[in-house]
Design a protein around this motif. Structure first.
Motif, PDB file in Angstrom:
ATOM      1  N   SER A   1     -17.709  59.250  45.146  1.00 48.15           N
ATOM      2  CA  SER A   1     -16.437  59.945  44.913  1.00 48.15           C
ATOM      3  C   SER A   1     -15.337  59.461  45.843  1.00 48.15           C
ATOM      4  O   SER A   1     -14.160  59.487  45.468  1.00 48.15           O
ATOM      5  CB  SER A   1     -16.627  61.453  45.082  1.00 48.15           C
ATOM      6  OG  SER A   1     -16.969  61.765  46.421  1.00 48.15           O
ATOM      7  N   GLN A   2     -15.688  59.010  47.036  1.00 46.64           N
ATOM      8  CA  GLN A   2     -14.645  58.556  47.954  1.00 46.64           C
ATOM      9  C   GLN A   2     -14.349  57.070  47.809  1.00 46.64           C
ATOM     10  O   GLN A   2     -13.309  56.603  48.288  1.00 46.64           O
ATOM     11  CB  GLN A   2     -15.035  58.874  49.395  1.00 46.64           C
ATOM     12  CG  GLN A   2     -16.123  58.004  49.980  1.00 46.64           C
ATOM     13  CD  GLN A   2     -16.396  58.344  51.442  1.00 46.64           C
ATOM     14  OE1 GLN A   2     -16.441  59.513  51.824  1.00 46.64           O
ATOM     15  NE2 GLN A   2     -16.575  57.334  52.271  1.00 46.64           N
TER      16      GLN A   2
ATOM     17  N   PRO B   1     -12.365  65.008  43.836  1.00 46.99           N
ATOM     18  CA  PRO B   1     -12.790  65.308  45.201  1.00 46.99           C
ATOM     19  C   PRO B   1     -14.310  65.342  45.309  1.00 46.99           C
ATOM     20  O   PRO B   1     -15.001  65.655  44.333  1.00 46.99           O
ATOM     21  CB  PRO B   1     -12.185  66.697  45.463  1.00 46.99           C
ATOM     22  CG  PRO B   1     -12.042  67.308  44.108  1.00 46.99           C
ATOM     23  CD  PRO B   1     -11.730  66.167  43.179  1.00 46.99           C
ATOM     24  N   PRO B   2     -14.864  65.016  46.472  1.00 41.55           N
ATOM     25  CA  PRO B   2     -16.316  65.048  46.643  1.00 41.55           C
ATOM     26  C   PRO B   2     -16.855  66.465  46.525  1.00 41.55           C
ATOM     27  O   PRO B   2     -16.239  67.432  46.988  1.00 41.55           O
ATOM     28  CB  PRO B   2     -16.519  64.489  48.055  1.00 41.55           C
ATOM     29  CG  PRO B   2     -15.215  64.708  48.754  1.00 41.55           C
ATOM     30  CD  PRO B   2     -14.166  64.594  47.703  1.00 41.55           C
TER      31      PRO B   2
ATOM     32  N   GLU C   1     -17.457  60.134  59.712  1.00 37.30           N
ATOM     33  CA  GLU C   1     -17.175  59.052  58.777  1.00 37.30           C
ATOM     34  C   GLU C   1     -18.440  58.539  58.108  1.00 37.30           C
ATOM     35  O   GLU C   1     -18.405  58.040  56.973  1.00 37.30           O
ATOM     36  CB  GLU C   1     -16.505  57.900  59.542  1.00 37.30           C
ATOM     37  CG  GLU C   1     -16.132  56.693  58.710  1.00 37.30           C
ATOM     38  CD  GLU C   1     -14.956  56.953  57.799  1.00 37.30           C
ATOM     39  OE1 GLU C   1     -15.095  56.684  56.587  1.00 37.30           O
ATOM     40  OE2 GLU C   1     -13.913  57.427  58.286  1.00 37.30           O
TER      41      GLU C   1
ATOM     42  N   GLN D   1     -12.384  58.766  56.567  1.00 43.20           N
ATOM     43  CA  GLN D   1     -11.018  58.341  56.270  1.00 43.20           C
ATOM     44  C   GLN D   1     -10.900  56.834  56.169  1.00 43.20           C
ATOM     45  O   GLN D   1      -9.892  56.331  55.673  1.00 43.20           O
ATOM     46  CB  GLN D   1     -10.056  58.837  57.362  1.00 43.20           C
ATOM     47  CG  GLN D   1      -9.966  60.336  57.490  1.00 43.20           C
ATOM     48  CD  GLN D   1      -8.883  60.745  58.450  1.00 43.20           C
ATOM     49  OE1 GLN D   1      -7.711  60.456  58.244  1.00 43.20           O
ATOM     50  NE2 GLN D   1      -9.265  61.412  59.530  1.00 43.20           N
TER      51      GLN D   1
ATOM     52  N   ILE E   1     -12.441  54.933  52.191  1.00 44.45           N
ATOM     53  CA  ILE E   1     -11.918  55.625  51.018  1.00 44.45           C
ATOM     54  C   ILE E   1     -10.914  54.687  50.348  1.00 44.45           C
ATOM     55  O   ILE E   1     -10.294  53.844  51.011  1.00 44.45           O
ATOM     56  CB  ILE E   1     -11.248  56.973  51.382  1.00 44.45           C
ATOM     57  CG1 ILE E   1     -10.126  56.763  52.399  1.00 44.45           C
ATOM     58  CG2 ILE E   1     -12.276  57.957  51.934  1.00 44.45           C
ATOM     59  CD1 ILE E   1      -9.370  58.024  52.738  1.00 44.45           C
TER      60      ILE E   1
END
Length: 387
Positions: free
Chosen positions: A257-258, A265-266, A283, A341, A344
């Motif tokens: 999903s990311q 969204p996850p 992360e 972050q 992604i």
């Protein structure tokens, strides 16, 4: 300290070791949870050792100060980019509810179209460094800094306010006079502002900490409420990572999903966190859930490799856009103990966009080239002066 700031491991390994230390004192760990903590500590310590022998360092302060961006082609492109970001920040506030004023819960509500607007307005963290480095007029410079710092507060985006303050502080440190001491007063003020805003927004956005049911230590429970928010923010990721190692939970959908654009969204609600309302896990948690501990360590090394790549690009050219890439990569490394972050698709798009803007700026004609293409005749120049 000056040498410490030039080490790549400063932005990835030491923040992780610090977060693990905070986590150690903040919780009474259930049985089996220490294995995950040890895995994170070993990975971070390994990066410190590799960094000591790799010899890759950030440019010196003298090189940063010798590079002038104001009036350059890169500054022109960056200011156009900043104008686009400012427009989307205005659209975000004009077309949708303002969470800080209307309803704090609306920060996570993405009405039709708001998600697309937010993809651009979330780049507001770039405005302070662009303002400091590229704006000739003081009014424009202060406006870009103010917008970059105020907009995240209005939309209750703690991540963006941290990103803006982090980038702002690093630019101040990198552009300082090398013959003077580090400007700790300015950086400390930025840090205090960030901590205060974070604590206030945490209370506004998430409510009371009484709703968080985790095995906190007596030391954590005796801390002031404002300190608790900061400690929880720094420690929840490593704690949840350790809990997933202990439980052996697996789920590849979180990583997919990311990585896949616009896949939604996850689905973190399905993950058996100890506290459902604290759903962060460093992360490297998605890689842990997809590939186990080996995948988590591999992703840590991959993030370190990305950081080294950004440092090498910055050393090679001192380009403004290489600096923006480094600021972004360094920030996601610093925040890696909290949440994903770096790996992604939006982060990859920003890096590609910076590479494209650097190429576009290089293709623009310089002022000297324009003068050669369209020279002004002496008599024409005299007429211009006389008029």
């Amino acid at each position: 300290m000056k040498r410490f700031l030039r080490l790549p491991s400063t932005y990835i390994a030491w923040p992780f070791l610090f977060a693990c230390a905070i986590t150690w004192f903040a919780y009474d760990f259930p049985a089996g949870y220490l294995q995950g903590m040890v895995l994170l500590v070993i990975g971070a310590a390994g990066i410190v050792l590799v960094d000591a022998f790799a010899g890759i360092r950030l440019p010196s302060v003298a090189r940063f100060r010798a590079r002038h961006y104001i009036g350059s082609r890169e500054a022109l492109v960056a200011l156009i980019f900043a104008a686009v970001v400012v427009v989307f920040c205005g659209l975000d506030l004009a077309l949708f509810p303002i969470p800080l004023i209307d309803n704090p819960a609306s920060y996570a509500t993405m009405e039709p179209g708001r998600e697309h607007v937010r993809h651009i307005s979330s780049l507001c963290w770039t405005l302070p460094p662009i303002g400091v480095l590229c704006a000739r007029q003081r009014g424009l410079r202060n406006a870009l800094i103010a917008i970059g710092l105020v907009f995240p507060v209005l939309v209750i985006d703690r991540n963006r306010i941290f990103a803006a303050l982090f980038s702002f502080a690093l630019v101040i440190l990198f552009r300082r006079d090398p013959h003077r001491p580090l400007p700790w007063k300015s950086v400390s003020v930025i840090g205090v502002i960030g901590a205060a805003v974070f604590s206030v927004l945490g209370a506004v956005r998430s409510g009371s900490l009484d709703n968080v049911k985790l095995p906190f230590s007596a030391l954590y429970l005796a801390s002031p409420q404002s300190i608790k928010w900061l400690v929880l923010y720094m420690s929840a990721g490593p704690y949840n990572f350790a809990s997933m190692v202990a439980k052996g939970y697996a789920d590849t959908s979180i990583l997919i999903s990311q990585l896949v654009p616009l896949s939604g969204p996850p689905a973190t609600a399905s993950i058996p966190f100890d506290a459902a309302n604290i759903n962060v896990g460093t992360e490297f948690l998605p890689f842990l859930l997809a590939f186990g501990p080996v995948g988590a360590v591999a992703s840590m090394l991959l993030l370190y490799a990305l950081l080294l790549w950004s440092v090498r690009r910055l050393r090679a050219s001192m380009s403004l856009f290489s600096l923006l890439i480094f600021l972004r990569v360094a920030y996601v490394c610093v925040m890696s103990p909290f949440a994903p972050q770096a790996f992604i698709w939006t982060n990859a798009v920003f890096i590609v966009l910076c590479l494209f803007m650097q190429l576009f700026a290089a293709l623009l004609p310089s002022r000297r080239e324009l003068d050669l293409l369209h020279p002004i005749e002496p008599h024409a120049w005299n007429r211009t002066r006389s008029t």
